[in-house]
Design a protein around this motif. Sequence first.
Motif, PDB file in Angstrom:
ATOM      1  N   THR A  72     -10.972   3.505  -6.119  1.00  0.00           N
ATOM      2  CA  THR A  72     -11.756   4.655  -5.676  1.00  0.00           C
ATOM      3  C   THR A  72     -13.173   4.183  -5.352  1.00  0.00           C
ATOM      4  O   THR A  72     -13.474   2.993  -5.462  1.00  0.00           O
ATOM      5  CB  THR A  72     -11.821   5.754  -6.769  1.00  0.00           C
TER       6      THR A  72
ATOM      7  N   VAL B  58      -1.937   7.847  -2.223  1.00  0.00           N
ATOM      8  CA  VAL B  58      -2.511   8.041  -3.555  1.00  0.00           C
ATOM      9  C   VAL B  58      -1.621   8.988  -4.354  1.00  0.00           C
ATOM     10  O   VAL B  58      -1.308  10.090  -3.882  1.00  0.00           O
ATOM     11  CB  VAL B  58      -3.937   8.614  -3.453  1.00  0.00           C
TER      12      VAL B  58
ATOM     13  N   THR C  53      -5.045   2.280  -8.079  1.00  0.00           N
ATOM     14  CA  THR C  53      -5.837   2.970  -7.073  1.00  0.00           C
ATOM     15  C   THR C  53      -7.289   2.514  -7.172  1.00  0.00           C
ATOM     16  O   THR C  53      -7.867   2.495  -8.255  1.00  0.00           O
ATOM     17  CB  THR C  53      -5.762   4.499  -7.262  1.00  0.00           C
TER      18      THR C  53
ATOM     19  N   LYS D 199      -7.876   3.309  -1.660  1.00  0.00           N
ATOM     20  CA  LYS D 199      -6.573   2.677  -1.421  1.00  0.00           C
ATOM     21  C   LYS D 199      -5.750   2.731  -2.707  1.00  0.00           C
ATOM     22  O   LYS D 199      -6.284   2.587  -3.802  1.00  0.00           O
ATOM     23  CB  LYS D 199      -6.735   1.199  -1.055  1.00  0.00           C
ATOM     24  N   SER D 200      -4.445   2.891  -2.542  1.00  0.00           N
ATOM     25  CA  SER D 200      -3.511   2.799  -3.672  1.00  0.00           C
ATOM     26  C   SER D 200      -2.429   1.795  -3.328  1.00  0.00           C
ATOM     27  O   SER D 200      -2.032   1.675  -2.161  1.00  0.00           O
ATOM     28  CB  SER D 200      -2.850   4.149  -3.960  1.00  0.00           C
TER      29      SER D 200
ATOM     30  N   ALA E 206     -10.616   8.534  -3.453  1.00  0.00           N
ATOM     31  CA  ALA E 206      -9.635   7.453  -3.505  1.00  0.00           C
ATOM     32  C   ALA E 206      -9.729   6.694  -2.186  1.00  0.00           C
ATOM     33  O   ALA E 206      -9.752   7.303  -1.120  1.00  0.00           O
ATOM     34  CB  ALA E 206      -8.243   8.015  -3.707  1.00  0.00           C
TER      35      ALA E 206
ATOM     36  N   SER F  13       1.246   2.043 -10.290  1.00  0.00           N
ATOM     37  CA  SER F  13       0.328   1.962  -9.159  1.00  0.00           C
ATOM     38  C   SER F  13      -1.067   1.598  -9.622  1.00  0.00           C
ATOM     39  O   SER F  13      -1.410   1.760 -10.794  1.00  0.00           O
ATOM     40  CB  SER F  13       0.287   3.299  -8.401  1.00  0.00           C
TER      41      SER F  13
ATOM     42  N   ILE G   6      -3.228  10.997  -9.787  1.00  0.00           N
ATOM     43  CA  ILE G   6      -4.496  10.271  -9.668  1.00  0.00           C
ATOM     44  C   ILE G   6      -5.494  11.113  -8.875  1.00  0.00           C
ATOM     45  O   ILE G   6      -6.659  11.246  -9.259  1.00  0.00           O
ATOM     46  CB  ILE G   6      -4.289   8.899  -8.988  1.00  0.00           C
ATOM     47  N   GLU G   7      -5.054  11.720  -7.777  1.00  0.00           N
ATOM     48  CA  GLU G   7      -5.924  12.605  -6.977  1.00  0.00           C
ATOM     49  C   GLU G   7      -6.525  13.691  -7.857  1.00  0.00           C
ATOM     50  O   GLU G   7      -7.687  14.051  -7.708  1.00  0.00           O
ATOM     51  CB  GLU G   7      -5.147  13.247  -5.825  1.00  0.00           C
TER      52      GLU G   7
ATOM     53  N   GLU H 279       0.837  -1.195   0.000  1.00  0.00           N
ATOM     54  CA  GLU H 279       0.000   0.000   0.000  1.00  0.00           C
ATOM     55  C   GLU H 279       0.876   1.251   0.000  1.00  0.00           C
ATOM     56  O   GLU H 279       1.930   1.283   0.637  1.00  0.00           O
ATOM     57  CB  GLU H 279      -0.911  -0.008   1.227  1.00  0.00           C
TER      58      GLU H 279
END
Length: 119
Positions: free
Chosen positions: A43, A15, A41, A31-32, A29, A39, A19-20, A12
Motif C-alpha cells: 500500500t 487486492v 499487498t 499492488k497485491s 492499495a 497474498s 485487505i481493502e 500479481e
Amino acid sequence: MNNILEVTLLNEITVPEDIENMLVNGEEAVKSYKTFRDSVTFTTKRIILRDSQGVTGKKVELYSIPYNIINMWSSENARGMFDMNAELELWTRAGQFKIKLDKKIDIREIDMLIANATL
C-alpha cells in the motif's frame, strides 16, 4: 539474525476484499501478489502479509509492516538462467523479513515503491 517471515510472490492479483476493508484514511492499495496460499499487498503506507492458517484456511493472520519501521532493505534481481527468484530483504525494528519474487515480477517496481515510501 533469523527471518521473522519469508514469503514467495508468484503473480500479481487483485487486492483481496478483506485487505481493502482494513485500509486507513488516505491509504491506497498499490499492488497485491499471490503467494502459495496467501497474498502480500503493498500500500502507500505499509506491506500487508495475509497468512491463512489451518487445513481450511478460514483462520487468517495479517502482518502489517509500516514503511516507517524499515531501517534498511536490499533487492536482488533474477537474471541468470538458473536464477528462479528475485529477493527483497527488509531489516526493521521488529526483525528481518525476506520476500522472494518469481522472476516475471519486476523487483525494481517494488524497490521504487519502498524507496518512495521511506526516503
